[in-house]
Design a protein around this motif. Structure first.
Motif, mmCIF file in Angstrom:
data_model
loop_
_atom_site.group_PDB
_atom_site.id
_atom_site.type_symbol
_atom_site.label_atom_id
_atom_site.label_comp_id
_atom_site.label_asym_id
_atom_site.label_seq_id
_atom_site.Cartn_x
_atom_site.Cartn_y
_atom_site.Cartn_z
ATOM 1 N N ASN A 1 0.884 -1.162 0.027
ATOM 2 C CA ASN A 1 -0.072 0.132 -0.117
ATOM 3 C C ASN A 1 0.871 1.388 0.014
ATOM 4 O O ASN A 1 1.956 1.275 0.742
ATOM 5 N N ALA A 2 0.503 2.200 -0.656
ATOM 6 C CA ALA A 2 1.196 3.516 -0.707
ATOM 7 C C ALA A 2 1.138 4.161 0.753
ATOM 8 O O ALA A 2 0.143 3.956 1.542
ATOM 9 N N GLN A 3 2.035 4.838 1.161
ATOM 10 C CA GLN A 3 2.442 5.380 2.714
ATOM 11 C C GLN A 3 2.263 6.835 2.370
ATOM 12 O O GLN A 3 2.887 7.497 1.259
ATOM 13 N N PRO A 4 1.842 7.483 3.313
ATOM 14 C CA PRO A 4 1.506 9.077 3.211
ATOM 15 C C PRO A 4 3.061 9.698 3.425
ATOM 16 O O PRO A 4 3.811 9.203 4.563
ATOM 17 N N VAL A 5 3.421 10.762 2.806
ATOM 18 C CA VAL A 5 4.884 11.377 3.007
ATOM 19 C C VAL A 5 4.582 12.840 3.314
ATOM 20 O O VAL A 5 5.004 13.177 4.555
ATOM 21 N N SER A 6 3.888 13.665 2.573
ATOM 22 C CA SER A 6 3.749 15.145 3.103
ATOM 23 C C SER A 6 2.570 15.741 2.554
ATOM 24 O O SER A 6 2.533 15.567 1.330
ATOM 25 N N GLY A 7 1.488 16.297 3.113
ATOM 26 C CA GLY A 7 0.501 16.740 2.664
ATOM 27 C C GLY A 7 -0.306 15.868 1.765
ATOM 28 O O GLY A 7 -0.839 14.680 2.363
ATOM 29 N N GLU A 8 -0.413 16.085 0.507
ATOM 30 C CA GLU A 8 -1.307 15.442 -0.336
ATOM 31 C C GLU A 8 -0.555 14.241 -1.259
ATOM 32 O O GLU A 8 -0.998 13.343 -1.998
ATOM 33 N N LEU A 9 0.730 14.422 -0.877
ATOM 34 C CA LEU A 9 1.740 13.480 -1.584
ATOM 35 C C LEU A 9 1.861 12.062 -0.967
ATOM 36 O O LEU A 9 1.964 12.015 0.329
ATOM 37 N N THR A 10 1.847 11.021 -1.646
ATOM 38 C CA THR A 10 1.947 9.654 -1.003
ATOM 39 C C THR A 10 3.022 8.901 -2.047
ATOM 40 O O THR A 10 3.399 9.230 -2.897
ATOM 41 N N THR A 11 3.603 7.896 -1.318
ATOM 42 C CA THR A 11 4.486 6.970 -2.158
ATOM 43 C C THR A 11 3.853 6.386 -3.276
ATOM 44 O O THR A 11 2.500 6.197 -3.377
ATOM 45 N N GLY A 12 4.593 6.223 -4.313
ATOM 46 C CA GLY A 12 3.934 5.661 -5.628
ATOM 47 C C GLY A 12 4.329 4.052 -5.794
ATOM 48 O O GLY A 12 4.768 3.448 -4.848
ATOM 49 N N MET A 13 4.436 3.977 -7.059
ATOM 50 C CA MET A 13 4.561 2.432 -7.503
ATOM 51 C C MET A 13 6.124 2.101 -7.314
ATOM 52 O O MET A 13 6.269 0.985 -7.018
ATOM 53 N N GLY A 14 6.856 3.041 -7.421
ATOM 54 C CA GLY A 14 8.248 2.582 -7.142
ATOM 55 C C GLY A 14 8.455 2.220 -5.707
ATOM 56 O O GLY A 14 9.461 1.211 -5.609
ATOM 57 N N TYR A 15 7.608 2.822 -4.727
ATOM 58 C CA TYR A 15 7.942 2.346 -3.359
ATOM 59 C C TYR A 15 7.414 0.929 -3.184
ATOM 60 O O TYR A 15 8.300 0.088 -2.452
ATOM 61 N N THR A 16 6.737 0.213 -3.963
ATOM 62 C CA THR A 16 6.222 -1.079 -3.955
ATOM 63 C C THR A 16 7.277 -2.084 -4.568
ATOM 64 O O THR A 16 7.249 -3.362 -4.282
ATOM 65 N N LEU A 17 8.306 -1.403 -5.135
ATOM 66 C CA LEU A 17 9.518 -2.370 -5.753
ATOM 67 C C LEU A 17 10.479 -2.572 -4.894
ATOM 68 O O LEU A 17 11.578 -3.398 -5.383
ATOM 69 N N LEU A 18 10.505 -1.816 -4.027
ATOM 70 C CA LEU A 18 11.757 -1.878 -2.816
ATOM 71 C C LEU A 18 11.497 -3.157 -2.056
ATOM 72 O O LEU A 18 10.346 -3.548 -1.642
ATOM 73 N N LYS A 19 12.818 -3.713 -1.825
ATOM 74 C CA LYS A 19 12.590 -5.253 -1.175
ATOM 75 C C LYS A 19 13.096 -5.449 0.179
ATOM 76 O O LYS A 19 12.767 -6.173 0.962
ATOM 77 N N THR A 20 13.587 -4.158 0.838
ATOM 78 C CA THR A 20 14.153 -4.341 2.384
ATOM 79 C C THR A 20 13.574 -3.133 2.856
ATOM 80 O O THR A 20 13.215 -2.169 2.450
ATOM 81 N N ASP A 21 13.318 -3.499 4.278
ATOM 82 C CA ASP A 21 12.949 -2.458 5.268
ATOM 83 C C ASP A 21 13.831 -1.155 5.055
ATOM 84 O O ASP A 21 13.252 0.038 5.416
ATOM 85 N N ALA A 22 15.085 -1.428 5.144
ATOM 86 C CA ALA A 22 16.162 -0.411 4.848
ATOM 87 C C ALA A 22 15.877 0.688 3.778
ATOM 88 O O ALA A 22 15.941 1.989 3.950
ATOM 89 N N GLN A 23 15.714 -0.022 2.716
ATOM 90 C CA GLN A 23 15.305 0.771 1.660
ATOM 91 C C GLN A 23 14.059 1.682 1.691
ATOM 92 O O GLN A 23 14.085 2.789 1.034
ATOM 93 N N ARG A 24 13.090 0.915 2.213
ATOM 94 C CA ARG A 24 11.818 1.760 2.319
ATOM 95 C C ARG A 24 11.928 2.865 3.396
ATOM 96 O O ARG A 24 11.229 3.606 3.122
ATOM 97 N N LYS A 25 12.836 2.622 4.193
ATOM 98 C CA LYS A 25 13.055 3.611 5.436
ATOM 99 C C LYS A 25 13.623 4.869 4.692
ATOM 100 O O LYS A 25 13.400 5.948 4.691
ATOM 101 N N LEU A 26 14.619 4.250 3.959
ATOM 102 C CA LEU A 26 15.467 5.292 3.116
ATOM 103 C C LEU A 26 14.588 6.128 1.996
ATOM 104 O O LEU A 26 14.748 7.393 2.235
#
Length: 226
Positions: free
Chosen positions: A28-53
């Protein structure tokens, strides 16, 4: 639409803006700031460290903050860092002011720096943001009410880019601002502009970069249509 324009649009699709239809992401997309949320690229990250960064990078980019964290190579490799950076850029092409670089030659690991092509919080940036957002809103608002499906909206917006942006180097040719505001761009500028319009129209999309069949770097668009 005339037959000549239809043929030209098909050529444009094949040569510059290869569209990739992909399945619904599991994450699922995650909120970032205001109306912006993570996109399709976020779902392609494989590790928690990548998602945190990713979240840290995206928040800094969206809010025009400089970003220079120390990245522990025990938790994330240089390849993973580069992939994370690419996914942030792919998901937020509307942040045309961002520039990023990193170095992997420090004794303790990597140092990463993200700056801005336009001074953060400057009047120049504020004016550019306002003009760009108004342009995007105007283009998307011009979609006729008779066009209801995402597929037809995507086709309409693609035709707009075909008719209003020329392939040209120099200036802001590598980002969405150059494409929509100056009417000039190369492949990544075309792709970034198209993704900005698609996102504003409520269609999930991201910029995809890689190597073309001729061996040079190239950019495409991936979009999700039900």
């Amino acid at each position: 639409m005339t037959s000549t324009l239809k043929r030209a649009l098909c050529i444009f699709l094949t040569a510059c803006m290869l569209l990739i239809f992909i399945p619904q992401p599991k994450a699922n997309a995650q909120p970032v700031s205001g109306e912006l949320t993570t996109g399709m690229g976020y779902t392609l990250l494989k590790t928690d460290a990548q998602r945190k960064l990713y979240m840290e990078m995206a928040e800094a980019l969206v809010n025009c903050r400089a970003f220079s964290p120390a990245v522990d190579t025990a938790t994330i490799s240089s390849e993973e860092l580069n992939h994370t950076r690419l996914m942030v850029n792919s998901d937020f092409p509307e942040c045309f002011w961002g520039e990023a670089s990193y170095n992997h030659n420090t004794p303790k690991g990597m140092t990463y720096a993200m700056g801005h092509s336009i001074s953060a919080y400057s009047q120049e940036l504020l004016d550019a943001q306002m003009a760009f957002n108004q342009k995007v809103n105007s283009i998307v608002s011009s979609i006729p009410s008779r066009i209801q499906s995402d597929k037809d909206k995507a086709a309409f917006l693609l035709e707009y880019i075909y008719n209003h942006v020329e392939y040209s180097e120099g200036g802001h040719c590598h980002n969405a601002y150059g494409a929509l505001m100056d009417g000039k761009a190369v492949c990544d500028g075309f792709a970034s502009a198209y993704v900005c319009l698609l996102k504003k129209a409520g269609i999930k999309a991201m910029v995809v970069t890689g190597r073309s069949y001729m061996g040079g770097s190239h950019a495409w668009v991936a979009l999700l249509i039900d």
